[in-house]
Design a protein around this motif. Structure first.
Motif, PDB file in Angstrom:
ATOM      1  N   MET A   1       0.847  -1.196   0.000  1.00 39.46           N
ATOM      2  CA  MET A   1       0.000   0.000   0.000  1.00 39.46           C
ATOM      3  C   MET A   1       0.875   1.236   0.000  1.00 39.46           C
ATOM      4  O   MET A   1       1.705   1.425   0.901  1.00 39.46           O
TER       5      MET A   1
ATOM      6  N   PRO B   1       0.668   5.146   0.434  1.00 41.30           N
ATOM      7  CA  PRO B   1      -0.301   6.133   0.918  1.00 41.30           C
ATOM      8  C   PRO B   1      -0.292   7.414   0.092  1.00 41.30           C
ATOM      9  O   PRO B   1       0.483   7.549  -0.866  1.00 41.30           O
TER      10      PRO B   1
ATOM     11  N   VAL C   1       3.720   8.027   5.390  1.00 39.44           N
ATOM     12  CA  VAL C   1       3.384   7.097   6.467  1.00 39.44           C
ATOM     13  C   VAL C   1       2.875   7.900   7.665  1.00 39.44           C
ATOM     14  O   VAL C   1       3.630   8.611   8.324  1.00 39.44           O
TER      15      VAL C   1
ATOM     16  N   SER D   1      -2.801   6.574   7.619  1.00 36.45           N
ATOM     17  CA  SER D   1      -2.511   5.589   6.576  1.00 36.45           C
ATOM     18  C   SER D   1      -2.349   4.194   7.172  1.00 36.45           C
ATOM     19  O   SER D   1      -2.743   3.203   6.558  1.00 36.45           O
ATOM     20  N   ILE D   2      -1.796   4.124   8.363  1.00 38.31           N
ATOM     21  CA  ILE D   2      -1.652   2.827   9.027  1.00 38.31           C
ATOM     22  C   ILE D   2      -3.025   2.271   9.408  1.00 38.31           C
ATOM     23  O   ILE D   2      -3.292   1.070   9.276  1.00 38.31           O
TER      24      ILE D   2
ATOM     25  N   ALA E   1      -4.547   0.920   6.356  1.00 44.69           N
ATOM     26  CA  ALA E   1      -3.922  -0.369   6.042  1.00 44.69           C
ATOM     27  C   ALA E   1      -4.548  -1.485   6.875  1.00 44.69           C
ATOM     28  O   ALA E   1      -4.752  -2.605   6.388  1.00 44.69           O
TER      29      ALA E   1
ATOM     30  N   VAL F   1       2.736  -0.776   4.403  1.00 42.87           N
ATOM     31  CA  VAL F   1       2.643   0.635   4.053  1.00 42.87           C
ATOM     32  C   VAL F   1       4.031   1.118   3.642  1.00 42.87           C
ATOM     33  O   VAL F   1       4.954   1.150   4.460  1.00 42.87           O
TER      34      VAL F   1
END
Length: 259
Positions: free
Chosen positions: A54, A56, A61, A65-66, A69, A81
């Motif tokens: 993935m 972002p 990061v 975004s986490i 994920a 990520v």
């Protein structure tokens, strides 16, 4: 293939409320440059699962975004990520993000190398992942990045771009290098990726034997999966479109990973 029609309603990715989510920072290097990506999967996962890279959006990061994920991972995928900027390079605002994303966009060899390195890093992990089932997904800047990764000839079963860049300096030359299935999810009213870019992408893909789909969503602008996007008429979250887009992704993964 171009699809422009009203879609049936679907469920957005549900919050991860099951077993504990593993979120492990993984450091890797390109020469002297260190990158810190994050590996995400449900700790109840036992059998090898599809490996999803993935990329972002231009903020890189982040906690958001986490979290995304984790939603993509669910209980049956392993997601990595990617860090496209380097360890410690974490934009704090749109201006800084634009500068970092611009540097990478301006050097497509660099973009491809970093994306391929992130994919290699994912596949080298000892997590319960299946190296024979791979995909790359990306959002905005990340969507354009995974398409560029595909144009590099990366061995992927699927590529999914959410409101991503569609242009490339080598679009016509490299379109036929894309492997696996390609799914582009696009807001029809996106001012940052206008219809001229959509048409150029379509024309390039029509010259290939690639399995591809382009889905355009009405009344939808840029960043439609991002709840933090609040640029009226330009980049805005659209809950209905986001639900439909993620369902398209899930359906594609089901068709290629669950045969």
């Amino acid at each position: 293939m171009k699809i422009v029609f009203p879609l049936l309603s679907s469920l957005l990715l549900a919050p991860t409320s099951w077993a504990e989510l593993v979120k492990k920072t993984i450091s890797y290097h390109d020469g002297d440059t260190q990158f810190d990506g994050v590996l995400v999967f449900d700790d109840s996962l036992k059998d090898p699962a599809p490996a999803i890279l993935m990329v972002p959006n231009w903020m890189g990061v982040t906690e958001a975004s986490i979290e995304k994920a984790g939603q993509v991972a669910g209980q049956d995928r392993v997601v990595f990520v990617a860090d496209m900027y380097g360890a410690g390079v974490r934009p704090q605002n749109a201006q800084e993000a634009g500068q970092q994303a611009g540097k990478v966009r301006a050097d497509r060899d660099l973009m491809r190398r970093r994306a391929n390195l992130a994919l290699e890093t994912l596949l080298a992990q000892k997590a319960p992942l299946d190296k024979s089932r791979t995909a790359a997904i990306g959002f905005c800047f990340g969507g354009g990045t995974v398409l560029e990764l595909g144009r590099s000839g990366a061995d992927l079963d699927a590529i999914v771009s959410f409101h991503g860049d569609l242009v490339s300096p080598t679009l016509e030359r490299d379109a036929d290098k894309m492997k696996g299935s390609v799914l582009v999810l696009h807001g029809a009213a996106d001012p940052f990726v206008p219809q001229e870019d959509v048409t150029a992408f379509e024309q390039a893909m029509l010259t290939t034997e690639v399995d591809w789909q382009l889905v355009q969503f009405s009344n939808t602008v840029h960043s439609f999966t991002d709840p933090e996007a609040k640029m009226e008429g330009k980049a805005e979250y659209n809950e209905t479109t986001a639900k439909r887009a993620f369902r398209y992704m899930d359906d594609l993964f089901a068709s290629i990973f669950e045969k």
